[in-house]
Design a protein around this motif. Structure first.
Motif, PDB file in Angstrom:
ATOM      1  N   MET A   1       0.883  -1.085  -0.044  1.00 52.04           N
ATOM      2  CA  MET A   1      -0.163  -0.022   0.094  1.00 52.04           C
ATOM      3  C   MET A   1       0.789   1.412   0.074  1.00 52.04           C
ATOM      4  N   MET A   2       0.474   2.176  -1.015  1.00 51.23           N
ATOM      5  CA  MET A   2       1.183   3.430  -0.940  1.00 51.23           C
ATOM      6  C   MET A   2       0.993   4.283   0.492  1.00 51.23           C
ATOM      7  N   ILE A   3       1.878   4.947   0.944  1.00 45.08           N
ATOM      8  CA  ILE A   3       1.604   5.785   2.134  1.00 45.08           C
ATOM      9  C   ILE A   3       1.333   7.208   1.432  1.00 45.08           C
ATOM     10  N   HIS A   4      -0.050   7.485   1.765  1.00 44.43           N
ATOM     11  CA  HIS A   4      -0.087   8.966   1.441  1.00 44.43           C
ATOM     12  C   HIS A   4       0.597   9.982   2.292  1.00 44.43           C
ATOM     13  N   PRO A   5       1.261  11.192   1.604  1.00 40.14           N
ATOM     14  CA  PRO A   5       1.948  11.702   2.202  1.00 40.14           C
ATOM     15  C   PRO A   5       1.579  12.535   3.347  1.00 40.14           C
ATOM     16  N   SER A   6       0.157  12.887   3.265  1.00 37.85           N
ATOM     17  CA  SER A   6      -0.588  13.410   4.381  1.00 37.85           C
ATOM     18  C   SER A   6      -0.500  12.696   5.679  1.00 37.85           C
ATOM     19  N   LEU A   9       2.325  13.465   7.701  1.00 37.47           N
ATOM     20  CA  LEU A   9       2.171  14.736   8.218  1.00 37.47           C
ATOM     21  C   LEU A   9       1.413  14.716   9.531  1.00 37.47           C
ATOM     22  N   PHE A  10       0.200  13.943   9.453  1.00 39.93           N
ATOM     23  CA  PHE A  10      -0.717  13.727  10.556  1.00 39.93           C
ATOM     24  C   PHE A  10       0.070  13.148  11.648  1.00 39.93           C
ATOM     25  N   TYR A  11       0.705  12.010  11.361  1.00 37.31           N
ATOM     26  CA  TYR A  11       1.313  11.195  12.478  1.00 37.31           C
ATOM     27  C   TYR A  11       2.423  12.177  13.073  1.00 37.31           C
ATOM     28  N   GLY A  12       3.296  12.587  12.274  1.00 41.65           N
ATOM     29  CA  GLY A  12       4.218  13.622  12.936  1.00 41.65           C
ATOM     30  C   GLY A  12       3.606  14.738  13.678  1.00 41.65           C
ATOM     31  N   PHE A  13       2.493  15.219  13.197  1.00 47.87           N
ATOM     32  CA  PHE A  13       1.798  16.245  14.366  1.00 47.87           C
ATOM     33  C   PHE A  13       1.380  15.457  15.526  1.00 47.87           C
ATOM     34  N   LEU A  14       0.555  14.182  15.270  1.00 47.76           N
ATOM     35  CA  LEU A  14       0.470  13.574  16.692  1.00 47.76           C
ATOM     36  C   LEU A  14       1.284  13.495  17.501  1.00 47.76           C
ATOM     37  N   ILE A  15       2.661  13.005  17.198  1.00 49.53           N
ATOM     38  CA  ILE A  15       3.818  12.759  18.191  1.00 49.53           C
ATOM     39  C   ILE A  15       4.138  14.369  18.628  1.00 49.53           C
ATOM     40  N   PHE A  16       4.178  15.213  17.724  1.00 46.99           N
ATOM     41  CA  PHE A  16       4.509  16.329  18.244  1.00 46.99           C
ATOM     42  C   PHE A  16       3.541  17.249  19.221  1.00 46.99           C
ATOM     43  N   SER A  17       2.362  16.709  19.100  1.00 45.37           N
ATOM     44  CA  SER A  17       1.341  17.379  20.043  1.00 45.37           C
ATOM     45  C   SER A  17       1.698  16.454  21.452  1.00 45.37           C
ATOM     46  N   VAL A  18       1.811  15.375  21.226  1.00 44.71           N
ATOM     47  CA  VAL A  18       2.224  14.667  22.563  1.00 44.71           C
ATOM     48  C   VAL A  18       3.254  15.303  23.244  1.00 44.71           C
ATOM     49  N   ALA A  40      -4.922  16.063  14.844  1.00 46.48           N
ATOM     50  CA  ALA A  40      -4.205  15.050  14.002  1.00 46.48           C
ATOM     51  C   ALA A  40      -4.709  13.948  13.932  1.00 46.48           C
ATOM     52  N   PHE A  41      -5.672  13.242  14.828  1.00 45.99           N
ATOM     53  CA  PHE A  41      -6.115  12.140  14.939  1.00 45.99           C
ATOM     54  C   PHE A  41      -7.076  11.782  13.893  1.00 45.99           C
ATOM     55  N   ILE A  42      -8.053  12.900  13.902  1.00 48.64           N
ATOM     56  CA  ILE A  42      -9.218  12.620  13.099  1.00 48.64           C
ATOM     57  C   ILE A  42      -8.832  12.315  11.807  1.00 48.64           C
ATOM     58  N   PRO A  43      -8.035  12.635  10.962  1.00 45.27           N
ATOM     59  CA  PRO A  43      -7.821  12.055   9.662  1.00 45.27           C
ATOM     60  C   PRO A  43      -7.331  10.794   9.716  1.00 45.27           C
ATOM     61  N   LEU A  44      -6.630  10.334  10.851  1.00 46.67           N
ATOM     62  CA  LEU A  44      -6.273   9.092  10.738  1.00 46.67           C
ATOM     63  C   LEU A  44      -7.297   8.168  10.981  1.00 46.67           C
ATOM     64  N   ILE A  45      -8.534   8.494  11.636  1.00 49.86           N
ATOM     65  CA  ILE A  45      -9.692   7.519  11.648  1.00 49.86           C
ATOM     66  C   ILE A  45     -10.282   7.388  10.298  1.00 49.86           C
ATOM     67  N   LEU A  46     -10.223   8.540   9.727  1.00 49.29           N
ATOM     68  CA  LEU A  46     -11.109   8.716   8.256  1.00 49.29           C
ATOM     69  C   LEU A  46     -10.350   8.018   7.115  1.00 49.29           C
ATOM     70  N   VAL A  47      -9.134   7.323   7.363  1.00 53.76           N
ATOM     71  CA  VAL A  47      -8.531   6.898   6.235  1.00 53.76           C
ATOM     72  C   VAL A  47      -9.243   5.769   5.573  1.00 53.76           C
ATOM     73  N   LYS A  48      -9.896   5.043   6.355  1.00 50.44           N
ATOM     74  CA  LYS A  48     -10.525   3.855   5.575  1.00 50.44           C
ATOM     75  C   LYS A  48     -11.641   4.571   4.529  1.00 50.44           C
ATOM     76  N   GLY A  49     -12.363   5.601   4.999  1.00 51.76           N
ATOM     77  CA  GLY A  49     -13.215   6.318   4.304  1.00 51.76           C
ATOM     78  C   GLY A  49     -14.574   5.628   3.995  1.00 51.76           C
ATOM     79  N   ASN A  50     -15.086   4.950   4.961  1.00 51.36           N
ATOM     80  CA  ASN A  50     -16.544   4.204   4.968  1.00 51.36           C
ATOM     81  C   ASN A  50     -17.199   5.139   5.888  1.00 51.36           C
ATOM     82  N   LYS A  51     -18.622   4.700   6.061  1.00 45.65           N
ATOM     83  CA  LYS A  51     -19.438   5.362   6.835  1.00 45.65           C
ATOM     84  C   LYS A  51     -19.261   5.321   8.371  1.00 45.65           C
TER      85      LYS A  51
END
Lengths: 327, 436
Positions: A1-6, A9-18, A40-51
């Motif tokens: 699976m290709m890792i989306h560049p964003s 960003l979000f993982y970096g933000f997550l760790i930075f915020s901690v 930073a975490f909400i986009p990580l939940i939304l990765v799967k993109g279903n309802k």
């Protein structure tokens, strides 16, 4: 699976915020860090993109936003020395980490996430509220509230896990009941908490890694899959339950020694009985993995897959306790 | 001790049946040659006294016999290497438990011994009911051991060290006595906490049953002896409570044995009866009662493990544990019938066995503790002889059920297994004089 560049960003933000929360020297910075953490975490939940993940994202946002409001207003009202308002701040922090009287959002949210996302939710997302709580505990005003929270988390987590066949919900409840241990380790010292949390997350990882590998999301899924991996999974689960020879016992042992030195017997007894209860649902998972096996089913012919990861897992389950004996 | 553990771990490297059995037999021989004089430090944080020495010897012996008698697993190659691994790791953890000198590490190892037996029952048991048996085993033991964890940590907190043999701490009161002894009373098992044992025995494969009855129950007695160091001996209520419950419970269990048709349940219940006498003797805690208890644990360990292996031989032939199906074996397998007779006479404490001498020691110490125990003890002795006879006559006499097409007589290996159990029972009577 290709890792989306964003994602980076979000993982970096997550760790930075901690890190921001851990290093913060004012409550305002803690609040900023917690807000960044949510964003930073909400986009990580939304990765799967279903309802389902969308629903989970919205739920997570609402709860965390409400908790932030509680923290902010608690901070503002703290200056006018209104005693009953002092609990507002602590409750906000406790709501953020999902400890027991404020825990209902966590099990209802987990159905939307993948195992990787849940691992972040169970481990990383709880670090910053726990650190914030440790700052609060320095004042010593919140002991009654914290005691209630510890008792409720342990019992609610261990009883709640009995009622659901969904693995994600069971793991959510198990993380709630471990939160009781984590908060009570904060009562001992921050170092104990760090030790507890580090080993606990290793053990949790060893279980979640295998769930992810087997793509198991309910108790029935545990019956399928490779026999050796199921055996290893049962070891991980017993370790998570805190049975002595496995490494899951080590953090519990650390906390119990500390608690007895602080002479907080009542909390300790409650924690132990919570562990006893939660062993029931761990055993349920172990039994459905080991006993109800359908022989050579393996629809997904996973075989040993990546032996490196699996052996890392086995080492993670057994090594800490070997080191522990060596001490 | 480290040497024993290391050489046992060397067995783990081999993982082939013949080598492991030979290694274990050699280790147990070498171990028997090294009797400790008193309390002996073998290496860092491991200490042996006569109690732990005898129990380690028993562990090695029973493990060897249990490997010999589970050839069925070996031949069916149902992950037999894993089976060996579990058996050897159980042996290692038991040996370490019997010899460790720190109470906290003792607790951890005591719990560790639970895992291999759980794996054996869940992994190689007979029926789907083994799930229930495993749960019973786990939760009965965990229920007792959580209070034990509290009190062990509390004691080591009070004393400043977790050394087992120091008499510094003196816990008083019923609650702490209960916390200290509950785990071991469940493990023993005392009457009332014995349900897990019957279920576990029924579902366990033969090696599991042999180790469970032979060694794991003895962990209870061993733990009680060790934990009495922590107790101020003013826990009279606890003493009388435990003694009377297990006295009457033993009597009830021996009556209960007479209505079982399942061989394994009968043998398991008979071990509850024998262990009840041990519980009382340990709570009396006089010199003779402790020695008698040790002797009883040795005798019962060897004897019940032999009986379980015999029951398994019958099971392999008739595919049933029920004495309705497996009856009249005297006509079919006369040599095994002799073996049954020898083991059952040992079980009912016939003269040249150490079962007899241990029962004499226990009876004397019990009666000298309180005359009123005579009444139940007479009945207990009578009924324990009765159920042994009952087991023999129900399984050996009668008409054989001609549903099976072919039966083989005993093989040499099976005779070896029985005599490995029978000879120590009768030879050790010569060593009894060293007890005094």
């Amino acid at each position: 699976m290709m890792i989306h560049p964003s994602l980076i960003l979000f993982y970096g933000f997550l760790i930075f915020s901690v890190l921001l929360v851990v290093c913060a020297e004012s409550w305002f910075m803690i609040w900023v860090g917690l807000e960044m953490n949510v964003m930073a975490f909400i986009p990580l939940i939304l990765v799967k993109g279903n309802k389902y993940s969308g629903e989970a994202g919205v739920k997570y946002f609402l709860v965390q936003a409400f908790a932030s409001v509680m923290i902010m207003s608690g901070l503002l009202l703290k200056s006018c020395s209104w005693v009953s308002m002092e609990c507002l701040l602590a409750s906000g922090v406790l709501l953020k980490m999902g400890s027991a009287p404020f825990h209902q959002w966590l099990p209802s949210l987990v159905e939307g996430g993948s195992w990787g996302c849940l691992m972040v939710l169970f481990v990383v997302q709880k670090i910053s509220p726990l650190v914030a709580l440790s700052f609060l505990l320095k004042d010593g005003d919140y002991y009654v509230l914290v005691y209630v929270v510890i008792i409720c988390s342990t019992l609610a987590g261990s009883i709640g896990g009995l009622m659901t066949p969904s693995l994600r919900k069971i793991m959510a409840y198990s993380s709630i009941s471990h939160l009781g241990w984590a908060i009570s380790s904060l009562l001992v010292s921050s170092l104990t908490w760090a030790g507890y949390y580090f080993i606990y997350s290793l053990v949790l990882f060893s279980a979640v890694y295998l769930f992810n590998k087997e793509e198991a999301f309910s108790l029935n899924h545990l019956m399928l899959g490779d026999k050796k991996i199921r055996g290893l999974m049962s070891v991980s689960l017993l370790s998570l339950g805190g049975l002595p020879p496995f490494s899951g016992f080590v953090p519990k042992f650390l906390v119990s020694v500390g608690l007895l030195q602080c002479e907080t017997y009542f909390i300790f007894v409650v924690l132990l009985s919570g562990t006893f209860l939660s062993l029931f649902f761990y055993m349920r998972m172990v039994l459905s993995g080991l006993l109800l096996s359908s022989g050579s089913s393996s629809l997904v012919s996973s075989s040993w897959g990546s032996p490196k990861g699996v052996w890392f897992n086995a080492a993670g389950v057994l090594m800490p306790s070997v080191l522990f004996f060596a001490l | 001790m480290l040497k024993v553990a290391l050489s046992l771990s060397a067995c783990l490297m081999v993982l082939s049946w013949g080598e492991v059995v030979a290694c274990l037999a050699l280790i147990s021989l070498l171990f028997l040659l090294s009797k400790p004089a008193g309390l002996e430090t073998t290496c860092f944080s491991f200490e042996l006294d006569y109690f732990s020495w005898a129990l380690i010897a028993l562990t090695l012996w029973v493990t060897t016999a249990s490997m010999l008698s589970s050839t069925k697993v070996k031949n069916s190659s149902k992950s037999s290497a894993l089976y060996l691994l579990v058996l050897v790791s159980m042996c290692v953890s038991l040996c370490l438990t019997f010899s460790v000198s720190s109470s906290v590490v003792f607790y951890i190892l005591f719990e560790t011994c639970l895992i291999p037996i759980l794996v054996i029952i869940l992994g190689w048991g007979y029926q789907p009911e083994r799930a229930q048996a495993g749960l019973y085993l786990l939760f009965y033991t965990m229920f007792g051991s959580l209070p034990l964890l509290i009190i062990v940590l509390h004691c080591s907190n009070l004393m400043g060290s977790s050394y087992l043999f120091s008499t510094g701490a003196s816990m008083t009161g019923l609650l702490s006595a209960l916390c200290l002894s509950l785990a071991f009373l469940i493990k023993f098992p005392m009457y009332g906490a014995h349900l897990w044992l019957l279920k576990a025995h029924v579902e366990a494969p033969v090696a599991g049953s042999m180790l469970l009855a032979g060694v794991l129950l003895k962990l209870g007695g061993f733990g009680l002896i060790r934990m009495f160091y922590f107790l101020d001996y003013n826990f009279l209520i606890m003493k009388e409570l435990a003694a009377s419950v297990s006295l009457w419970g033993g009597l009830l269990m021996s009556l209960n044995c007479l209505r079982h048709m399942d061989m394994k349940v009968l043998i398991a219940s008979s071990s509850v009866v024998h262990m009840s006498a041990c519980v009382i003797a340990l709570f009396i805690l006089s010199d003779w009662s402790v020695k008698g208890c040790l002797l009883m644990m040795l005798a019962h360990g060897v004897c019940s493990s032999g009986l379980f292996s015999l029951a398994n031989m019958v099971y392999e032939r008739t595919n049933s544990r029920s004495m309705v199906v497996a009856k009249g074996l005297l006509n079919i397998t006369p040599t095994l019938a002799l073996c049954w007779f020898l083991m059952l006479t040992a079980n009912m404490a016939a003269p040249p066995t150490i079962n007899l001498s241990s029962e004499i020691m226990l009876l004397i110490s019990l009666v000298s503790w309180d005359l009123i125990t005579i009444g139940p003890l007479i009945l207990l002795g009578f009924f324990s002889a009765t159920y042994s006879l009952y087991l023999f006559s129900m399984s050996q006499h009668g008409v054989f059920n001609k549903t099976k097409s072919a039966l083989n007589n005993s093989s040499l290996l099976e005779l070896l297994i029985v005599f490995v159990h029978w000879i120590p029972l009768n030879a050790l009577i010569l060593a009894v004089m060293f007890m005094f």
